[in-house]
Scaffold this active site. Structure first.
Site, PDB file in Angstrom:
ATOM      1  N   LYS A  90      19.724  26.271 -44.438  1.00  0.00           N
ATOM      2  CA  LYS A  90      19.916  27.673 -44.069  1.00  0.00           C
ATOM      3  C   LYS A  90      20.932  27.855 -42.943  1.00  0.00           C
ATOM      4  CE  LYS A  90      15.180  29.048 -45.296  1.00  0.00           C
ATOM      5  NZ  LYS A  90      13.975  29.738 -44.822  1.00  0.00           N
ATOM      6  N   ASN A 111      19.497  32.387 -46.353  1.00  0.00           N
ATOM      7  CA  ASN A 111      18.659  31.710 -47.352  1.00  0.00           C
ATOM      8  C   ASN A 111      18.973  32.162 -48.768  1.00  0.00           C
ATOM      9  OD1 ASN A 111      17.459  34.278 -47.446  1.00  0.00           O
ATOM     10  ND2 ASN A 111      15.399  33.430 -47.755  1.00  0.00           N
ATOM     11  N   ASP A 126      14.114  36.267 -45.431  1.00  0.00           N
ATOM     12  CA  ASP A 126      12.864  35.831 -44.799  1.00  0.00           C
ATOM     13  C   ASP A 126      12.227  36.945 -43.974  1.00  0.00           C
ATOM     14  OD1 ASP A 126      12.851  33.260 -45.862  1.00  0.00           O
ATOM     15  OD2 ASP A 126      14.007  32.424 -44.204  1.00  0.00           O
ATOM     16  N   ALA A 152       9.982  28.263 -31.504  1.00  0.00           N
ATOM     17  CA  ALA A 152      11.323  28.680 -31.091  1.00  0.00           C
ATOM     18  C   ALA A 152      12.391  28.045 -31.973  1.00  0.00           C
ATOM     19  CB  ALA A 152      11.572  28.318 -29.626  1.00  0.00           C
ATOM     20  N   TYR A 247       2.034  28.081 -45.978  1.00  0.00           N
ATOM     21  CA  TYR A 247       1.236  28.461 -47.148  1.00  0.00           C
ATOM     22  C   TYR A 247       0.605  27.260 -47.845  1.00  0.00           C
ATOM     23  CZ  TYR A 247       5.567  27.252 -49.621  1.00  0.00           C
ATOM     24  OH  TYR A 247       6.690  26.602 -50.096  1.00  0.00           O
TER      25      TYR A 247
END
Length: 305
Positions: A90, A111, A126, A152, A247
């Site tokens: 990314k 992304n 995102d 961070a 997830y």
């Protein structure tokens, strides 16, 4: 369980000759990705309503960071309509696209790429995924909420920018490494627009943190069973809800503690679905809200839910 798509490599791209409209996700590693299952389920449903999607297909490539520039060149030359990027691409790709969506510039990462005559256009979905998931799973909005953000790194940076762009009431960022925390705070200063932003060490939360904050975990703590929780929720003024971007596994130490404390909580599966649906909207023009249900069904099936 949803059958997983094959993992392709750069050599497959070198000899690519498949017909149809191609989409892809790039990562390293990528074998864990369920994006092909989500996108192809949505495309199959769209094809039943719109004939133009009948030849659309979404595949995955394991691309080493060193070969990402070559892969992007080949994907563009092969007329891939769109590309998703996951870890670690990314940030690497941010400076390698022709045009970056204004909303993605403060994040410093993309992304989602879309083919255009002038080169790749870069987006970041995102933030949309996070905001939509928080509303869907917890009934909360980032706008007007006090936010306690854990981490961070790159994921935290995207979350922080989204919270500020949405108009959160305040943003407090917890991170163990002060140097990384200070770097993020400096990056956020130009986009805060008067919203109070501060940092703290997760081991020693300030006593004046707001009650009823939304806690968002953007660290990797919880990916492994042996990981400690990124923060002790009991040390914070009682939060209103906890959202963990992780997830898999579906229950992290942070979420287990939230449940034990009676605090509403959710994992990141909904965020994964909605960022994917937004990417498909960028490529197809079909609103994300129309494809998210099919993606959600496929994502849950992929995890046997």
């Amino acid at each position: 369980m949803v059958e997983s798509a094959p993992v392709l490599e750069l050599r497959d791209l070198e000899t690519w000759s498949r017909p149809g409209t191609a989409l892809a996700v790039l990562g390293h590693p990528i074998k864990h990705s369920i994006s092909p299952a989500m996108h192809n389920a949505a495309l199959a449903r769209l094809a039943r309503e719109h004939a133009r999607f009948a030849d659309w297909n979404y595949v995955r490539f394991d691309i080493h960071p060193d070969t990402l520039p070559r892969a992007l060149e080949l994907l563009y030359a092969r007329n891939f309509r769109g590309v998703n990027l996951t870890v670690p691409h990314k940030i690497i790709a941010f400076d390698r696209v022709a045009e970056v969506d204004p909303a993605a510039r403060p994040v410093g990462a993309v992304n989602t790429l879309r083919w255009s005559a002038g080169g790749w256009q870069g987006f970041n979905t995102d933030g949309y995924g996070l905001a939509t998931a928080v509303t869907e799973t917890l009934g909360r909005t980032l706008r007007g909420s006090h936010i306690i953000l854990l981490g961070a790194g790159g994921a935290a940076r995207g979350a922080a920018v989204e919270c500020l762009q949405q108009g959160c009431a305040s943003l407090a960022i917890a991170n163990r490494t002060r140097e990384n925390l200070d770097a993020l705070l400096a990056t956020l200063a130009p986009v805060a627009n008067g919203i109070p932003v501060r940092g703290f060490a997760p081991a020693t939360p300030p006593a004046d943190l707001p009650v009823g904050a939304l806690v968002i975990n953007a660290t990797s703590a919880g990916l492994r069973d042996t990981d400690p929780s990124p923060i002790d929720l009991a040390a914070l003024p009682r939060p209103s809800a906890v959202f963990d971007m992780i997830y898999n596994p579906p229950q992290t130490p942070l979420l287990r503690q939230a449940t034990a404390l009676g605090v509403p909580n959710a994992n990141g599966l909904s965020m994964l679905v909605h960022q994917g649906a937004k990417a498909l909207e960028i490529w197809s023009g079909i609103p994300a809200s129309q494809t998210a249900p099919a993606m959600n069904q496929a994502a849950r099936a992929a995890f046997g839910l």
